[in-house]
Structure formats: structure tokens, C-alpha cells
Design an enzyme around this catalytic site. Structure first.
Site, PDB file in Angstrom:
ATOM      1  N   ARG A  57      68.660 -22.523  90.558  1.00  0.00           N
ATOM      2  CA  ARG A  57      68.847 -23.696  89.710  1.00  0.00           C
ATOM      3  C   ARG A  57      70.283 -23.936  89.274  1.00  0.00           C
ATOM      4  O   ARG A  57      70.780 -25.064  89.378  1.00  0.00           O
ATOM      5  CB  ARG A  57      68.018 -23.574  88.410  1.00  0.00           C
ATOM      6  CG  ARG A  57      66.595 -23.999  88.548  1.00  0.00           C
ATOM      7  CD  ARG A  57      65.753 -23.139  87.647  1.00  0.00           C
ATOM      8  NE  ARG A  57      65.816 -21.794  88.164  1.00  0.00           N
ATOM      9  CZ  ARG A  57      64.995 -21.349  89.122  1.00  0.00           C
ATOM     10  NH1 ARG A  57      64.050 -22.110  89.578  1.00  0.00           N
ATOM     11  NH2 ARG A  57      65.127 -20.126  89.602  1.00  0.00           N
ATOM     12  N   THR A  58      70.935 -22.908  88.770  1.00  0.00           N
ATOM     13  CA  THR A  58      72.252 -23.155  88.164  1.00  0.00           C
ATOM     14  C   THR A  58      73.240 -23.623  89.234  1.00  0.00           C
ATOM     15  O   THR A  58      73.919 -24.633  89.067  1.00  0.00           O
ATOM     16  CB  THR A  58      72.758 -21.874  87.466  1.00  0.00           C
ATOM     17  OG1 THR A  58      71.708 -21.384  86.647  1.00  0.00           O
ATOM     18  CG2 THR A  58      73.976 -22.160  86.626  1.00  0.00           C
ATOM     19  N   LYS A  86      86.291  -6.820 101.141  1.00  0.00           N
ATOM     20  CA  LYS A  86      87.486  -6.064 101.591  1.00  0.00           C
ATOM     21  C   LYS A  86      88.199  -5.449 100.396  1.00  0.00           C
ATOM     22  O   LYS A  86      89.265  -4.875 100.533  1.00  0.00           O
ATOM     23  CB  LYS A  86      88.456  -7.001 102.319  1.00  0.00           C
ATOM     24  CG  LYS A  86      87.879  -7.698 103.525  1.00  0.00           C
ATOM     25  CD  LYS A  86      88.901  -8.723 104.051  1.00  0.00           C
ATOM     26  CE  LYS A  86      88.218  -9.772 104.894  1.00  0.00           C
ATOM     27  NZ  LYS A  86      89.048 -10.986 105.020  1.00  0.00           N
ATOM     28  N   ARG A 107      79.308 -17.080  88.021  1.00  0.00           N
ATOM     29  CA  ARG A 107      78.225 -16.199  87.556  1.00  0.00           C
ATOM     30  C   ARG A 107      78.592 -14.785  87.966  1.00  0.00           C
ATOM     31  O   ARG A 107      78.972 -14.533  89.112  1.00  0.00           O
ATOM     32  CB  ARG A 107      76.881 -16.587  88.175  1.00  0.00           C
ATOM     33  CG  ARG A 107      75.793 -15.568  87.852  1.00  0.00           C
ATOM     34  CD  ARG A 107      74.424 -16.020  88.248  1.00  0.00           C
ATOM     35  NE  ARG A 107      73.937 -17.064  87.351  1.00  0.00           N
ATOM     36  CZ  ARG A 107      72.683 -17.525  87.376  1.00  0.00           C
ATOM     37  NH1 ARG A 107      71.802 -17.033  88.240  1.00  0.00           N
ATOM     38  NH2 ARG A 107      72.295 -18.463  86.537  1.00  0.00           N
ATOM     39  N   HIS A 135      74.591 -17.555  78.711  1.00  0.00           N
ATOM     40  CA  HIS A 135      74.360 -18.558  79.765  1.00  0.00           C
ATOM     41  C   HIS A 135      74.452 -19.911  79.034  1.00  0.00           C
ATOM     42  O   HIS A 135      73.455 -20.581  78.799  1.00  0.00           O
ATOM     43  CB  HIS A 135      72.978 -18.332  80.381  1.00  0.00           C
ATOM     44  CG  HIS A 135      72.735 -19.043  81.676  1.00  0.00           C
ATOM     45  ND1 HIS A 135      73.531 -20.068  82.146  1.00  0.00           N
ATOM     46  CD2 HIS A 135      71.761 -18.876  82.615  1.00  0.00           C
ATOM     47  CE1 HIS A 135      73.056 -20.500  83.316  1.00  0.00           C
ATOM     48  NE2 HIS A 135      71.989 -19.783  83.624  1.00  0.00           N
TER      49      HIS A 135
HETATM   50  N1   CP Z   1      67.789 -20.537  84.894  1.00  0.00           N
HETATM   51  C1   CP Z   1      68.615 -19.993  85.801  1.00  0.00           C
HETATM   52  O1   CP Z   1      69.734 -19.525  85.491  1.00  0.00           O
HETATM   53  O2   CP Z   1      68.116 -19.993  87.080  1.00  0.00           O
HETATM   54  P1   CP Z   1      68.878 -19.448  88.357  1.00  0.00           P
HETATM   55  O3   CP Z   1      69.053 -17.956  88.188  1.00  0.00           O
HETATM   56  O4   CP Z   1      68.018 -19.808  89.528  1.00  0.00           O
HETATM   57  O5   CP Z   1      70.237 -20.100  88.416  1.00  0.00           O
END
Ligand code: CP
Length: 309
Positions: A57-58, A86, A107, A135
Site C-alpha cells: 500500500r504505502t 555491494k 521505509r 509511520h
Molecule cells: N499500511 C501499510 O504500511 O501497508 P504496506 O506495508 O503494504 O505498505
């Protein structure tokens, strides 16, 4: 000048109520625009994504959001195919990717990673999930969903259930809710209670109760925010097995809730919400995922345009 221009988005704690409400009105504005008008917002701008952990999603909602406002994206979603294999450092990878883009979305499994990236990047950094810590764009999406579906945030009673120890969406959501007058009820197995290092700060702005029993206040809740038990963050699989499947939101539980209560989940889900809930009017987790595209488009538009839009 728009106050979000060229600003990093590292923590939800950096946003006050006025700023959150401003983002929500920009999101509403984007939702009302037609696609031609929307594509003018950040025409020709490039988003780079750098994901050291899996995501559906993100990453894809950022991808979709930048395309919807006229920009484009490039990036690394599979770190094993990049030069980190590397031995290239996070700092060098971020510096290089910020040369190729106007905004960087990161992320990473370590707490503090996004703040560190922001220090070395020449472009704004957006935290798309850092360790078990934060998040922030998920919290903005979650708050927007609550506001959209319940028409308000102040005055609501919100239950948050599941993995409150390792779930980073929970921490960002709690800090975000600290801007509102809400009553929060936290439900988790004893071993997955919210971390005490965070409660000190959260308690200054938010009143909450804790329980292991999901039924305790179920008939009073306006929102039930369900989270996955984060197997990948447990240091010991034995500990995970003890709590796996602790809570399952099914029809029996839904029937005990207010008729107009909503069920949210940041997703992905495993078995914590039965699929027969999906078709009920209370299930809003897929709408929540859709709102994520619009809230991220608003955040990108504000970050990339000096005068807003
Ligand atoms: N909600 C969320 O962060 O989903 P993903 O891990 O799929 O990005």
C-alpha cells in the site's frame, strides 16, 4: 509561502491540529478536482522511493499519488537488486537518490532512519515507516478516514487492538490523536502492551485505558482500529506463537458494536478481521487504503509546490 514546502515528513509529532486540518482540506480539494486539473499540481516532479522493507500500500499509493498530480517516480523496492548489496551505506544511497529526484520516500527497519536520511538528503524526505517507531503518513490517512467516515474526530471513543508493542502505525496514530479530544481504549495481550517509553509522552496529551479483553468496552466504541501481530519484529518466534491469533474480529463481535461504528485496519491483515466483515457497512479498511492515495497526493503537492495548490 506554503508552510509545508520542502519540509521533511519524519514524525506525526511535528504536526499540530491546525496543520492536520489544513492537510485534510487539501486532500478534500484534490478529491474534488478532475484528473486534468489534478495533473497540474506537481507536473514534471520526480519522487524517489527507497524501501528496505516490503510494502504494497504505502509504496504503490505514493506511486499512484505522484502520477495523479502529474509527476513521476523511480526507485528501489527490492533492496537486494541495489548497490546496498555491494555494501553501499544508507547515507550514500540517500544522497544519490536525492540527486535524481525532488522528494525521497524511505521505509527502513531502524528507528531513527528517516531522521538520519533527512540530515544527509538534499531533498525533502518522507518517512514511509521507520522501525517500530513511526509511520506518519499512515496516521494522516487514518485520521482523515476517521474524519471522513464519522464527520468528526473530537468526542469519539476509539479502540485500538492487537500488537501495540511493535506496531508503528499505533504510535503515530496515538500521537496524532493527541491533537484531538478523544477517549482511547487500548486492547492487547499482556506481552504486547504499548511500550512504556512512549506512554510517558502520549499520556501528556491523551487519556487512554488498557485491557486484554476486547469485549470490555466494545459496545461503546465509535471506531475499532485493528492491527496485525507483527511476527517479523519478535526477537523470538516462541513469543510470537503465544500471542498469534489473540483477537479475531468476526460477525459475533461486530454485532456487539454500535450500529454506526467503523472498523479500520492499516493492512495487511492476516486473520485478525474475518473476511465476512468486508461486505458490512462498518468495514472501512479498503476505503482507508483508498484515502491513503489522496492524503499522500496532498502531502506531495504541499511538499513540492511553493505556493500550495
Ligand atoms: N499500511 C501499510 O504500511 O501497508 P504496506 O506495508 O503494504 O505498505
Amino acid at each position: 509561502m506554503n508552510k509545508f514546502y520542502q519540509k521533511d515528513i519524519i514524525s506525526i509529532k511535528d504536526f499540530d491540529k491546525e496543520q492536520l486540518e489544513e492537510i485534510f482540506s487539501f486532500t478534500d480539494k484534490i478529491m474534488r478536482m478532475d484528473s486534468t486539473e489534478r495533473r497540474e499540481i506537481s507536473k514534471g516532479k520526480t519522487l524517489a522511493y527507497l524501501f528496505y522493507e516490503p510494502s504494497t500500500r504505502t509504496r504503490l499509493s505514493f506511486d499512484s499519488a505522484i502520477a495523479s498530480i502529474g509527476g513521476n517516480s523511480l526507485g528501489i523496492s527490492d533492496i537486494s537488486s541495489s548497490s546496498t548489496q555491494k555494501g553501499e551505506s544508507l547515507a550514500d544511497t540517500v544522497k544519490i537518490m536525492s540527486i535524481y529526484s525532488d522528494v525521497l520516500v524511505l521505509r527502513h527497519p531502524l528507528d531513527g532512519s528517516s531522521r538520519f536520511a533527512a540530515e544527509v538528503s538534499s531533498k525533502p524526505v518522507i518517512n514511509a515507516g521507520s522501525g517500530t517507531e513511526e509511520h506518519p503518513t499512515q496516521a494522516i490517512q487514518d485520521l482523515f478516514t476517521i474524519k471522513k467516515e464519522k464527520k468528526m474526530i473530537d468526542g469519539l471513543k476509539i479502540g485500538i487492538v492487537g500488537d501495540l508493542k511493535y506496531g508503528r502505525t499505533v504510535y503515530s496514530l496515538l500521537h496524532g490523536l493527541g491533537n484531538y479530544d478523544v477517549d482511547v481504549h487500548l486492547i492487547s495481550p499482556e506481552s504486547l502492551r504499548i511500550r512504556t517509553d512512549s506512554t510517558y509522552e502520549i499520556k501528556k496529551r491523551l487519556s487512554f485505558s488498557e485491557s486484554t479483553d476486547i469485549e470490555e468496552h466494545i459496545d461503546e466504541l465509535d471506531v475499532l482500529y485493528v492491527t496485525r501481530i507483527q511476527k517479523e519484529r519478535f526477537p523470538d518466534e516462541e513469543e510470537y506463537l503465544k500471542v498469534k491469533g489473540s483477537y479475531i474480529v468476526g460477525m459475533d463481535l461486530l454485532k456487539k458494536m454500535k450500529d454506526d461504528a467503523i472498523v479500520l485496519h492499516p493492512l495487511p491483515r492476516l486473520d485478525e478481521i474475518s473476511t465476512d466483515i468486508d461486505s458490512t457497512k462498518n468495514a472501512k479498511y479498503f476505503d482507508q487504503a483508498e484515502y491513503g492515495k489522496y492524503t499522500r497526493a496532498a502531502l506531495l503537492g504541499l511538499t513540492l509546490n511553493q505556493d500550495g495548490f
